[in-house]
Design an enzyme around this catalytic site. Structure first.
Site, PDB file in Angstrom:
ATOM      1  N   TYR A  68      -9.668  -3.689   8.128  1.00 54.30           N
ATOM      2  CA  TYR A  68      -9.277  -2.229   8.140  1.00 54.30           C
ATOM      3  C   TYR A  68      -8.917  -2.216   9.809  1.00 54.30           C
ATOM      4  O   TYR A  68      -8.013  -1.448  10.134  1.00 54.30           O
ATOM      5  CB  TYR A  68     -10.486  -1.627   8.123  1.00 54.30           C
ATOM      6  N   TYR A 108       0.901  -1.100  -0.044  1.00 54.62           N
ATOM      7  CA  TYR A 108      -0.028   0.017  -0.013  1.00 54.62           C
ATOM      8  C   TYR A 108       1.084   1.226   0.018  1.00 54.62           C
ATOM      9  O   TYR A 108       1.622   1.419   0.856  1.00 54.62           O
ATOM     10  CB  TYR A 108      -0.949   0.046   1.250  1.00 54.62           C
TER      11      TYR A 108
END
Ligand SMILES: C[S@@+](CC[C@H](N)C(=O)[O-])C[C@H]1O[C@@H](n2cnc3c(N)ncnc32)[C@H](O)[C@@H]1O
Length: 526
Positions: free
Chosen positions: A494, A393
């Site tokens: 998450y 990411y």
């Protein structure tokens, strides 16, 4: 002297220049041509911005503005249409709007937020508020939808916009654009060509990404991921962000490419890159246990002492079962322990078994539109094995202050957020909140930007450092946490909650989770 905006054009066609466009206000179809009403920037906030219609072919250099407009169309046209429907009921004005929400309406009603556990929804979206105008409201309709401010002409390869008024220049109050008539016409006008051009532009962008191909598939609607996104191979450091320079990076000097099995680093006790790596407590003898207890009690151990404790290399070396080579070993896979890879200053050579994430993605990915209102998602076009690296990411690395500024600049809780705090070493290094950097993957990054949340995920994110002395800048790498079948959506948690860990009570900003897992916690975050 009337105010004048000069808009340079490129080549033979009147290609509009991106940095002069403020926004697109409306669209229409004329003689089978899709046209968009461009609002131009002016040099000063007191000048009335000129408006001009352009075919979509002329807007090739600023398709992102067209995309912004299409994405926000329902919201932009709604006030004008609402007024029109009050004044003049037409068969397809209010009923159609209420009963059949367009994909755009649905998008606006769907929830979206950041993968960071730390941050609330964020990131500014390209505002379509026109300079010098507070809101898109309709009052008196214009005499004709063809009338616009300014006089536009093409001279010597420039579009010249006179912001002039005079008896022969029809004027329109920009506060009233789009007029109800414009909005009504826009509602019916097709945008197929624009959508096709936007999709083609995105495909071209994906084709330029280094490494295995990234595909884009949308069987749900005609939208395309935002063109306001640049694919980058590694983090981009923004103002106020510093990393320890690669020259100052310490490498391991007792290892060599040809030790024993020719897999680079082979002995954990020799590899200085593992100095701060997690200790494998299960393999400690009494002496090591005693040292380890002292270290935990505050004793500052030397490098040699730290290396004398049992450590593990993160990846299976070549020679392991074929589908395992390069995959994370359970010691790391089943924990949140940071991974320290070897680097370019190491003596172990380029094929060291302790180098993996730094070489980037090796699997083909596919960005696809989900059928369950979670926007875009990511899936793999090949089978993945437990512990296999997928991609990092990445994005702009910004300071905490800048992250807060970006968060505050967005007002909508329904806006997806892409902020991710680099806070792995916060406690161990005694870093303050304001010292922590944040990755913003909204405008720059990789395909992992599209990974959605699941309460029962098939991927996990791990900290990967190439410089043990830099606790503030490192990679966030996704690995498969179980075997994943070809075509399965890639997801991660998450919140990274441990099993059985309770969620907070949902507050005003709570976002419902749509992951569909059996053990879904019901909220993306609370
Ligand atoms: C990092 S983005 C993921 C990509 C995103 N779907 C997109 O289209 O750009 C995070 C956003 O995706 C949406 N999302 C991800 N997982 C979700 C879930 N399980 N339920 C609901 N929305 C989800 C939320 O809007 C969230 O803010």
């Amino acid at each position: 002297m009337p105010a004048m905006v000069v808009i340079p054009t490129i080549g033979r066609g009147r290609r509009v220049l991106v940095d002069q466009v403020h926004s697109i206000v409306c669209h229409r179809n004329r003689n089978e041509e899709e046209q968009f009403l461009v609002c131009w920037k002016t040099g000063s906030s007191t000048q009335t911005p000129p408006l001009s219609w352009h075919s979509v072919g002329e807007l090739g250099r600023c398709l992102e503005f067209v995309q912004d407009y299409l994405d926000n169309k329902a919201r932009l046209l709604m006030p004008a249409l609402a007024l029109l429907s009050k004044k003049r009921k037409t068969p397809d004005s209010d009923t159609e709007l209420e009963l059949r929400p367009s994909p755009i309406d649905r998008r606006f009603n769907s929830s979206s937020r950041t993968p960071s556990t730390e941050r609330s929804p964020s990131v500014w979206s390209a505002s379509l508020a026109i300079p010098g105008r507070s809101n898109v409201t309709a009052s008196s309709p214009s005499p004709s939808i063809d009338v616009y401010n300014g006089v536009l002409d093409s001279k010597n390869g420039f579009i010249v916009a006179n912001i002039a008024s005079g008896p022969d220049i029809p004027e329109i109050n920009i506060q009233n654009v789009p007029t109800p008539e414009m909005a009504h016409a826009a509602r019916r006008a097709k945008t197929t060509i624009a959508e096709t051009l936007i999709r083609a532009a995105y495909h071209r962008r994906l084709d330029r990404v280094i490494g295995k191909k990234i595909f884009l598939v949308n069987t749900i609607d005609s939208s395309t991921p935002s063109l306001r996104f640049r694919y980058i191979p590694e983090h981009v450091l923004c103002d106020g962000v510093f990393r320890v320079s690669p020259e100052a990076q310490e490498g391991c000097d007792k290892c060599s490419p040809h030790m024993g099995r020719g897999i680079g680093c082979e002995y954990t006790k020799k590899c200085r890159c593992l100095e701060y790596a997690a200790v494998d407590e299960a393999r400690m003898d009494d002496e090591q246990k005693e040292l380890y207890t002292r270290i935990k009690g505050g004793y500052e151990a030397t490098t040699d002492e730290l290396l004398s404790l049992p450590k593990r290399f993160p990846y299976y070396a070549e020679g392991a079962k074929r589908q395992r080579a390069g995959c994370l070993v359970p010691f790391y896979l089943n924990s949140r322990r940071p991974i320290y890879e070897c680097n370019d200053n190491c003596k172990c050579g380029p094929n060291c078994r302790n180098k993996n994430v730094q070489f980037g993605r090796t699997v083909e990915l596919e960005i696809f539109k989900t059928a369950s209102s979670r926007g875009w998602g990511l899936r793999c076009r090949q089978k993945l094995y437990e512990g296999q690296f997928i991609d990092t990411y990445r994005g702009e690395i910004i300071t905490d202050a800048e992250a807060t500024r970006r968060e505050e600049a967005t007002s909508s809780k329904d806006k997806a957020s892409y902020l991710y705090s680099l806070d792995k070493f916060k406690e161990s290094e005694g870093l303050e909140d304001e010292d922590i950097y944040v990755v913003d993957g909204e405008y720059m990054g990789g395909p992992t930007k599209f990974m959605n949340h699941s309460c029962e995920p098939n991927c996990r994110q791990y900290t990967v450092s190439y410089n043990k002395h830099d606790p503030k800048v490192y990679d966030l790498a996704f690995f498969a946490c179980r075997d994943i079948e070809k075509g399965e959506e890639l997801t991660f948690d998450y919140l990274d909650k441990d099993e059985g860990e309770e969620m907070d009570e949902p507050g005003d900003d709570a976002i419902p989770c749509l992951c569909g897992a059996k053990k879904c916690r019901k909220w993306l975050w609370t």
